[in-house]
Motif scaffolding. Structure first.
Motif, short mmCIF file in Angstrom:
data_model
loop_
_atom_site.label_atom_id
_atom_site.label_comp_id
_atom_site.label_asym_id
_atom_site.label_seq_id
_atom_site.Cartn_x
_atom_site.Cartn_y
_atom_site.Cartn_z
N GLY A 17 0.79 -1.22 0.00
CA GLY A 17 0.00 0.00 0.00
C GLY A 17 0.83 1.27 0.00
N LYS A 18 2.14 1.15 0.01
CA LYS A 18 3.03 2.31 0.03
C LYS A 18 3.78 2.41 -1.31
CE LYS A 18 3.53 1.99 4.97
NZ LYS A 18 4.38 1.59 6.08
N ARG A 19 4.24 3.62 -1.62
CA ARG A 19 4.96 3.85 -2.88
C ARG A 19 6.39 3.34 -2.75
NH1 ARG A 19 4.03 5.91 -7.57
NH2 ARG A 19 1.98 6.62 -6.94
N VAL A 20 6.81 2.58 -3.76
CA VAL A 20 8.16 2.03 -3.82
C VAL A 20 8.77 2.37 -5.17
CG1 VAL A 20 7.65 0.12 -2.23
CG2 VAL A 20 7.37 -0.21 -4.70
N PHE A 30 11.12 2.06 -12.11
CA PHE A 30 9.71 2.38 -11.98
C PHE A 30 9.40 2.78 -10.55
CE2 PHE A 30 10.16 -0.95 -15.15
CZ PHE A 30 9.42 -0.48 -16.21
N THR A 31 8.36 3.58 -10.38
CA THR A 31 7.78 3.80 -9.07
C THR A 31 6.32 3.39 -9.15
OG1 THR A 31 7.11 6.09 -9.50
CG2 THR A 31 9.30 5.75 -8.54
N GLY A 32 5.78 3.00 -8.02
CA GLY A 32 4.38 2.61 -7.96
C GLY A 32 4.02 2.20 -6.56
N ILE A 33 2.76 1.92 -6.37
CA ILE A 33 2.27 1.48 -5.07
C ILE A 33 2.29 -0.04 -5.04
CG2 ILE A 33 0.28 1.45 -3.51
CD1 ILE A 33 -0.44 4.22 -4.75
N LEU A 34 2.94 -0.59 -4.04
CA LEU A 34 3.03 -2.05 -3.90
C LEU A 34 1.65 -2.60 -3.56
CD1 LEU A 34 4.69 -4.64 -3.83
CD2 LEU A 34 5.24 -4.13 -1.45
N GLU A 35 1.06 -3.27 -4.52
CA GLU A 35 -0.29 -3.81 -4.37
C GLU A 35 -0.26 -5.18 -3.70
OE1 GLU A 35 -4.45 -3.77 -4.77
OE2 GLU A 35 -3.04 -2.15 -5.12
N ASP A 36 0.60 -6.08 -4.22
CA ASP A 36 0.64 -7.44 -3.70
C ASP A 36 1.94 -8.11 -4.15
OD1 ASP A 36 -0.25 -9.61 -2.25
OD2 ASP A 36 -1.97 -10.04 -3.54
N LEU A 44 2.66 -3.88 -8.85
CA LEU A 44 2.58 -2.46 -8.53
C LEU A 44 1.38 -1.87 -9.24
CD1 LEU A 44 6.28 -1.25 -9.01
CD2 LEU A 44 5.20 -2.10 -6.94
N ARG A 45 0.77 -0.84 -8.64
CA ARG A 45 -0.31 -0.11 -9.31
C ARG A 45 0.09 1.37 -9.37
NH1 ARG A 45 -3.42 2.44 -5.25
NH2 ARG A 45 -3.27 1.35 -3.27
N ASP A 46 -0.59 2.11 -10.24
CA ASP A 46 -0.28 3.53 -10.44
C ASP A 46 1.22 3.72 -10.70
OD1 ASP A 46 -2.97 4.11 -9.99
OD2 ASP A 46 -2.65 4.34 -7.84
N VAL A 47 1.68 3.08 -11.75
CA VAL A 47 3.11 2.98 -12.07
C VAL A 47 3.56 4.14 -12.96
CG1 VAL A 47 4.84 1.50 -13.15
CG2 VAL A 47 2.93 0.47 -11.91
N VAL A 48 4.77 4.62 -12.69
CA VAL A 48 5.42 5.65 -13.51
C VAL A 48 6.85 5.17 -13.77
CG1 VAL A 48 6.10 8.07 -13.70
CG2 VAL A 48 4.03 7.46 -12.42
N VAL A 60 6.09 -7.85 -12.03
CA VAL A 60 7.51 -8.08 -12.22
C VAL A 60 7.94 -9.33 -11.46
CG1 VAL A 60 9.83 -7.13 -11.90
CG2 VAL A 60 7.92 -5.60 -12.39
N LYS A 61 8.74 -10.18 -12.14
CA LYS A 61 9.30 -11.35 -11.47
C LYS A 61 10.33 -10.88 -10.44
CE LYS A 61 10.74 -14.75 -13.83
NZ LYS A 61 11.36 -15.62 -14.84
N ILE A 62 10.26 -11.41 -9.25
CA ILE A 62 11.20 -11.03 -8.20
C ILE A 62 12.63 -11.32 -8.63
CG2 ILE A 62 11.98 -11.65 -5.87
CD1 ILE A 62 9.04 -11.61 -5.02
N ASP A 63 12.86 -12.39 -9.39
CA ASP A 63 14.21 -12.72 -9.85
C ASP A 63 14.79 -11.65 -10.78
OD1 ASP A 63 14.15 -15.05 -8.39
OD2 ASP A 63 13.70 -16.34 -10.11
N ASP A 64 13.93 -10.83 -11.40
CA ASP A 64 14.39 -9.78 -12.31
C ASP A 64 14.65 -8.45 -11.61
OD1 ASP A 64 14.24 -11.53 -14.45
OD2 ASP A 64 12.21 -10.88 -15.02
N LEU A 65 14.34 -8.36 -10.32
CA LEU A 65 14.55 -7.12 -9.56
C LEU A 65 16.01 -7.00 -9.15
CD1 LEU A 65 11.53 -6.95 -7.11
CD2 LEU A 65 11.90 -5.62 -9.17
N ASN A 66 16.57 -5.80 -9.37
CA ASN A 66 17.91 -5.52 -8.85
C ASN A 66 17.81 -4.92 -7.45
OD1 ASN A 66 18.16 -5.13 -12.00
ND2 ASN A 66 20.10 -5.84 -11.16
N TRP A 67 16.83 -4.04 -7.26
CA TRP A 67 16.61 -3.46 -5.94
C TRP A 67 15.19 -2.94 -5.86
CZ3 TRP A 67 15.24 1.51 -6.77
CH2 TRP A 67 15.81 2.20 -7.82
N ILE A 68 14.75 -2.74 -4.64
CA ILE A 68 13.45 -2.14 -4.35
C ILE A 68 13.63 -1.27 -3.12
CG2 ILE A 68 12.72 -4.19 -3.07
CD1 ILE A 68 9.81 -3.53 -3.96
N MET A 69 13.05 -0.06 -3.16
CA MET A 69 13.17 0.80 -1.98
C MET A 69 11.84 1.48 -1.69
SD MET A 69 15.43 4.05 -3.10
CE MET A 69 15.35 4.68 -4.75
#
Length: 71
Positions: A17-20, A30-36, A44-48, A60-69
Motif C-alpha cells: 500500500g506504500k509507494r516504492v 519504476f515507481t508505484g504502489i506495492l499492491e501485492d 505495482l499499481r499507479d506505475v510511472v 515483475v518477477k522477483i528474480d528480475d529485480l535488482n533493488w526495491i526501496m
C-alpha cells in the motif's frame, strides 16, 4: 534461502500500500504502489517509469529485480 525469503516477505508485507521504487534487469526503473506479492512476482499499481510514462499496473518477477526501496 529460507531466511532470505522470510526477510523479503516480512519487509514487503510492511510496504504493502506504500509507494516504492524498483529497478528491473539493470535497465528500467519504476515507481508505484506495492499492491501485492508472492514468492515469484510483485504487483505495482499507479506505475510511472523514469521517462514519465504511466501504467495502471506492472507485474515483475522477483528474480528480475535488482533493488526495491520504500519512498
Amino acid at each position: 534461502m529460507g531466511e532470505k525469503q522470510y526477510l523479503l516477505d516480512r519487509t514487503l508485507e510492511t510496504w504493502k500500500g506504500k509507494r516504492v521504487a524498483i529497478a528491473v534487469s539493470n535497465e528500467h526503473s519504476f515507481t508505484g504502489i506495492l499492491e501485492d506479492f508472492d514468492e515469484e512476482v510483485i504487483l505495482l499499481r499507479d506505475v510511472v517509469d523514469i521517462a514519465g510514462n504511466r501504467a495502471k499496473e506492472l507485474l515483475v518477477k522477483i528474480d528480475d529485480l535488482n533493488w526495491i526501496m520504500l519512498l
